[in-house]
Design an enzyme around this catalytic site. Structure first.
Site, short mmCIF file in Angstrom:
data_model
loop_
_atom_site.label_atom_id
_atom_site.label_comp_id
_atom_site.label_asym_id
_atom_site.label_seq_id
_atom_site.Cartn_x
_atom_site.Cartn_y
_atom_site.Cartn_z
N ILE A 156 -26.91 4.10 15.65
CA ILE A 156 -26.01 5.22 15.90
C ILE A 156 -25.97 6.07 14.64
CG2 ILE A 156 -23.95 3.88 15.28
CD1 ILE A 156 -22.48 5.62 17.45
N ALA A 164 -21.13 14.61 5.23
CA ALA A 164 -20.06 14.18 6.14
C ALA A 164 -20.16 12.67 6.34
CB ALA A 164 -20.16 14.89 7.48
N GLU A 219 -15.50 -1.52 15.97
CA GLU A 219 -16.46 -1.47 14.87
C GLU A 219 -15.81 -1.96 13.58
OE1 GLU A 219 -19.03 1.73 12.19
OE2 GLU A 219 -18.22 2.36 14.13
N GLY A 229 -18.10 2.28 7.83
CA GLY A 229 -17.08 2.12 8.86
C GLY A 229 -15.82 2.90 8.56
#
Length: 388
Positions: free
Chosen positions: A124, A131, A248, A369
């Site tokens: 992903i 960013a 996650e 994360g």
């Protein structure tokens, strides 16, 4: 020590089976994989053949149809073994769930069985050079063509786990740049699409066997059928991201606690054997008190994380609690690793010792994360505290 009640006999039997897989197929090769900067692709297909991928996916899509606790047991086994090169967790419990929860029926049947078998490796792509934790700042665009047949994808991503091996990438992009976060969508981009290029495998301070990569998109024509969820989900990608982030972040916490406990166990064995001034290092009060403090904190963390695991199975884990788990356990993980390296002395700084590799691997846990500073920001907002 508080007896764990999270797992039943089935979970424990699975964990034993998976540990044997690690011992045979992963541990003997992991040091070589660290040198080359990626794991051999064959380990993915072997994992798929043995049913170790996409455990919580329904059987109709090629998964095992198991509850998430089987995945938790797998994550813990990987963390305890220090096998940070294999990105099974992200593949099985981040990429596949996005497709399961938001994908069209056609997308589910096309991709999920191939992810479960290891034929495809999933990634992903959220983070960009400018960013990171702030997903609202994504600059990558995917603009609908004049004839409405495809999106034209442009931009770049970095720090992408499984990026170099990836056959399927969920790309976060702005389909309506003027709308900010409300103009975000998720696109399914396949290896081989014209204009999709993979950059160099990034050389990292830790997790050296994990194939982290840069990804580049130059006028990539992504069919409209590859918008995750179809037309109904256009510009709703940010909502999807927010819904999936608690799981996650909990996964990061799960691995943090397991890795910290492994470090304590390695250190206990070492200090009982290592002699200084004619006595074992374990005999010194500083050693005993340090390990007692670390074990206490890891026990507290485990009880909290186990409760969070119960909540995720019940679909009750909220963003604030997941943020607490992620920040607290990863700060603790690095503290444990650092203290244990100290108790190993000079040998703790040698790469051949698992504690040195675990120390290096642990540092990024406080960053990806969502950085721990962002976790504190989210927690404070949920407490009703004013922000800027």
């Amino acid at each position: 020590m508080i007896e764990r009640t999270l797992f039943d006999a089935g979970h424990q039997a699975f964990a034993d089976s998976f540990r044997r897989f690690l011992d045979k197929e992963v541990m003997p090769q992991h040091a070589a994989w660290e040198e080359q900067g990626y794991v051999d692709r064959a380990v993915w297909t072997k994992a798929g053949t043995n049913g170790f991928l996409c455990l919580s996916m329904p059987e109709e899509y090629g998964g095992a149809g198991a509850d998430k606790l089987y995945s938790v047991a797998q994550m813990e086994a990987i963390a305890r073994a220090g096998c940070t090169g294999i990105g099974f967790g992200l593949h099985s419990e981040i990429v596949a769930p996005y497709i399961l929860h938001y994908g069209t029926e056609e997308q589910k049947r096309k991709y999920l069985p191939r992810l479960a078998s290891g034929e495809m490796v999933g990634a992903i792509a959220m983070t960009e050079p400018a960013a990171g934790s702030d997903l609202q700042g994504v600059k990558t665009t995917a603009l609908l063509s004049d004839d409405g047949s495809h999106y034209v994808l442009n931009g770049s991503k970095t720090f992408i786990t499984n990026g170099w091996h990836a056959d399927l990438v969920i790309v976060v992009a702005k389909t309506d740049p003027a709308a900010g976060a409300k103009g975000t969508s998720l696109l399914l981009v396949e290896r081989g699409m014209a204009g999709f290029e993979k950059g160099q495998r990034l050389k990292k301070a830790g997790m050296k066997a994990q194939d982290t990569s840069e990804l580049f998109f130059k006028d990539v024509k992504v069919p409209v059928e590859n918008l995750l969820g179809g037309a109904a989900m256009q510009n709703k990608g940010f909502i999807c991201l927010m819904e999936q982030l608690p799981w996650e972040r909990l996964q990061i916490a799960i691995t943090a606690v397991a890795a910290a406990q492994a470090a304590i166990d390695w250190t206990l064995d070492y200090v009982k054997q290592r002699k200084v001034f004619g006595q074992a290092v374990a005999a010194f009060q500083n050693t005993r008190y340090t390990l007692a403090e670390l074990q206490t904190e890891v026990q507290v963390a485990r009880v909290f994380v186990d409760k969070c695991c119960e909540l995720i199975v019940q679909d009750k884990l909220d963003t604030q609690t997941a943020s607490m788990a992620k920040y607290w356990t990863t700060d603790l993980q690095f503290k444990v690793m650092d203290e244990c390296v100290q108790l190993f002395g000079g040998y703790g700084y040698m790469w051949e010792y698992p504690i040195a590799r675990a120390w290096a691997d642990a540092r990024v846990q406080r960053i990806y994360g969502g950085t721990n500073e962002i976790m504190k920001e989210l927690i404070s907002r949920n407490m009703g505290l004013p922000g800027r």
